[in-house]
Write a protein that holds these residues in place. Structure first.
Motif, PDB file in Angstrom:
ATOM      1  N   ALA A 144       0.834  -1.206   0.000  1.00 28.72           N
ATOM      2  CA  ALA A 144       0.000   0.000   0.000  1.00 28.72           C
ATOM      3  C   ALA A 144       0.872   1.261   0.000  1.00 28.72           C
ATOM      4  CB  ALA A 144      -0.922   0.002   1.208  1.00 28.72           C
ATOM      5  N   ALA A 145       1.957   1.243   0.772  1.00 32.96           N
ATOM      6  CA  ALA A 145       2.860   2.397   0.821  1.00 32.96           C
ATOM      7  C   ALA A 145       3.501   2.642  -0.542  1.00 32.96           C
ATOM      8  CB  ALA A 145       3.928   2.173   1.886  1.00 32.96           C
ATOM      9  N   ASN A 146       3.945   1.571  -1.189  1.00 30.19           N
ATOM     10  CA  ASN A 146       4.562   1.724  -2.503  1.00 30.19           C
ATOM     11  C   ASN A 146       3.549   2.163  -3.549  1.00 30.19           C
ATOM     12  OD1 ASN A 146       7.238   1.025  -1.781  1.00 30.19           O
ATOM     13  ND2 ASN A 146       6.693  -1.142  -1.761  1.00 30.19           N
ATOM     14  N   ARG A 348       7.988  -5.321  -7.749  1.00 28.40           N
ATOM     15  CA  ARG A 348       9.446  -5.383  -7.690  1.00 28.40           C
ATOM     16  C   ARG A 348       9.985  -4.614  -6.489  1.00 28.40           C
ATOM     17  NH1 ARG A 348      11.562  -2.655 -11.429  1.00 28.40           N
ATOM     18  NH2 ARG A 348       9.746  -1.957 -12.618  1.00 28.40           N
ATOM     19  N   THR A 349       9.439  -3.436  -6.246  1.00 33.38           N
ATOM     20  CA  THR A 349       9.895  -2.634  -5.119  1.00 33.38           C
ATOM     21  C   THR A 349       9.599  -3.326  -3.795  1.00 33.38           C
ATOM     22  OG1 THR A 349       9.490  -0.611  -6.390  1.00 33.38           O
ATOM     23  CG2 THR A 349       9.717  -0.383  -4.015  1.00 33.38           C
ATOM     24  N   ILE A 367      21.669  -0.240  -6.171  1.00 27.51           N
ATOM     25  CA  ILE A 367      21.699  -0.996  -7.427  1.00 27.51           C
ATOM     26  C   ILE A 367      20.382  -0.815  -8.186  1.00 27.51           C
ATOM     27  CG2 ILE A 367      21.925  -3.301  -8.434  1.00 27.51           C
ATOM     28  CD1 ILE A 367      23.605  -4.052  -5.940  1.00 27.51           C
ATOM     29  N   PHE A 368      19.293  -0.785  -7.438  1.00 30.13           N
ATOM     30  CA  PHE A 368      17.971  -0.567  -8.035  1.00 30.13           C
ATOM     31  C   PHE A 368      17.921   0.778  -8.762  1.00 30.13           C
ATOM     32  CE2 PHE A 368      13.556   1.007  -7.529  1.00 30.13           C
ATOM     33  CZ  PHE A 368      12.874   0.006  -8.198  1.00 30.13           C
ATOM     34  N   ILE A 369      18.496   1.825  -8.151  1.00 26.90           N
ATOM     35  CA  ILE A 369      18.515   3.151  -8.772  1.00 26.90           C
ATOM     36  C   ILE A 369      19.277   3.102 -10.092  1.00 26.90           C
ATOM     37  CG2 ILE A 369      19.366   5.521  -8.540  1.00 26.90           C
ATOM     38  CD1 ILE A 369      16.902   4.829  -6.834  1.00 26.90           C
TER      39      ILE A 369
END
Length: 427
Positions: A144-146, A348-349, A367-369
């Motif tokens: 929900a936050a994402n 994914r997040t 790495i995600f960035i």
């Protein structure tokens, strides 16, 4: 009906998250003013689209370098302190942009320099900010936050450039940059109000030290965690082979007729899909099989881009001068693609945040960035080259087919990912 709509429980129940979300939303909106203002100012000073394109180069390289290092900072220090100082660095660079405009410093070199420093500060800040969220929000509320962040990001991408362009046209570059300064002030306040977030020791009982040796440890961890690797590989497959935005200018100028407004409409359609997914995120945030959901969303993204390419091919071959229906259908396909991209990003997040030990979250966010920033850039190059060789319709269609086949291949190579369950997150 409420089960299908956005879940606002994290904003309602967690004051620290509420402040962080409000500050991030306003800063994202303000940053869109800056993005459009920089592009317009560089073009006004040079009259060169190449010079405008170089803004992306000067922004990308520092973002990649700092993104990796920033993740190690987030794992080695108190994340509130790291977030506060890196946000302050971003605020200073935003003030510098406004100051150059108010002082009438008409220099492309100065703009490039500030952009590079701003991007470096952003690279330090984003991994820390991403690693903060799981410390504020219970695991069950992470989706929900994402979804809330996805909604605001899509909304800002959809309306921010338009508002920024209107501000530049009506009030000039000075006020466009100043809006960004004011929005970042709120983000800085939100970071200041966070509780202390000291580093949590790893499995060996020790905390990491900031530096590129620490970054290497993050890559080593990722190399042994197939579920986490799968999230990065799926994103790269979608962004490198099936990101169509490099085709928008030629489509706006030829196949779909129109002008820059047509290009803006195509770009806004992708963002509108993200907004739509956010509004109705209650539909999928309760899904526990995040692996299946993520793979299905990327496959559906590929199908939407295939349909987009097919529309372009048909429009190129026989719709004559009537560009209305091809434009409408293209936008609908892009809206659907934007929905799928947002759903994929949400899963994914959440997987990355939930399945990574807290002692490594900053480095994995770094790495995600790099993947999120670099993948679309590579995709622009691939799709632009394909559009030159094959034409825009075939380029979109072929790229999307490659993406779809890669998703099937990755699902076969990583069968455990399809069994990933949010109730028992395994990296």
């Amino acid at each position: 009906m409420a089960r299908f709509l956005l879940d606002i429980a994290p904003v309602r129940d967690i004051p620290a998250f509420r402040r962080l979300w409000i500050g991030s939303t306003l800063s994202m909106l303000g940053s869109q003013f800056t993005v459009i203002a920089i592009s317009l100012e560089v073009f006004e000073l040079t009259g060169s689209t190449f010079a405008v394109g170089m803004v992306g180069f000067f922004a990308l390289v520092p973002l990649i370098i700092a993104g990796l290092y920033g993740g190690s900072i987030g794992d080695a220090t108190d994340r509130r302190s790291a977030g506060l100082w890196t946000t302050f660095g971003l605020f200073i660079m935003t003030v510098a942009l406004a100051a150059h405009a108010w002082l009438d410093i008409a220099s492309v070199a100065v703009l490039y320099g500030i952009v590079a420093l701003h991007s470096f500060a952003q690279g330090l800040n984003q991994p820390v900010r991403g690693a903060i969220v799981p410390r504020l929000v219970p695991m069950r509320q992470l989706p929900a936050a994402n979804a809330l962040f996805q909604l605001t990001m899509g909304s800002c991408l959809m309306v921010g450039p338009l508002l920024g362009a209107l501000t530049v046209a009506g009030l000039g570059f000075r006020w466009a940059y100043t809006v960004d300064v004011l929005s970042f002030a709120v983000s800085l306040w939100a970071m200041y109000k966070l509780p202390p977030l000291p580093p949590i020791p790893g499995e060996d009982g020790a905390t990491s030290k900031a530096g590129f040796r620490s970054v290497v440890e993050g890559f080593r961890f990722l190399a042994t965690r197939p579920n986490l690797r799968m999230t990065f590989l799926l994103d790269l497959a979608a962004m490198i082979f099936a990101m169509p935005r490099a085709l928008f200018p030629v489509l706006g100028a030829s196949v779909l007729g129109g002008d820059q407004f047509t290009v803006g409409l195509l770009t806004a359609a992708l963002a509108a899909g993200s907004v739509l997914a956010g509004v109705f995120s209650g539909t999928f945030i309760r899904i526990n099989h995040h692996g299946r959901g993520c793979a299905a969303a990327v496959a559906a993204w590929a199908v939407c881009i295939m349909a987009f390419g097919a529309v372009i091919l048909v429009a190129s071959g026989g719709w004559g001068r009537d560009t209305a229906w091809p434009l409408v259908m293209s936008c609908l396909m892009l809206v659907a693609a934007g929905v799928m991209d947002s759903v994929s990003m949400l899963f994914r997040t959440t997987i990355l945040q939930a399945a990574t030990p807290d002692s490594l979250r900053g480095r994995l966010q770094g790495i995600f960035i790099v993947v999120v920033a670099g993948g679309p850039r590579l995709g622009d190059a691939a799709m632009g080259t394909g559009g030159q060789w094959l034409g825009p319709g075939f380029a979109a269609l072929v790229g999307a087919v490659i993406c779809f086949l890669l998703v099937l291949l990755l699902m076969r190579m990583f069968p455990g990912f399809m069994r990933y369950d949010a109730r028992d997150p395994q990296p």
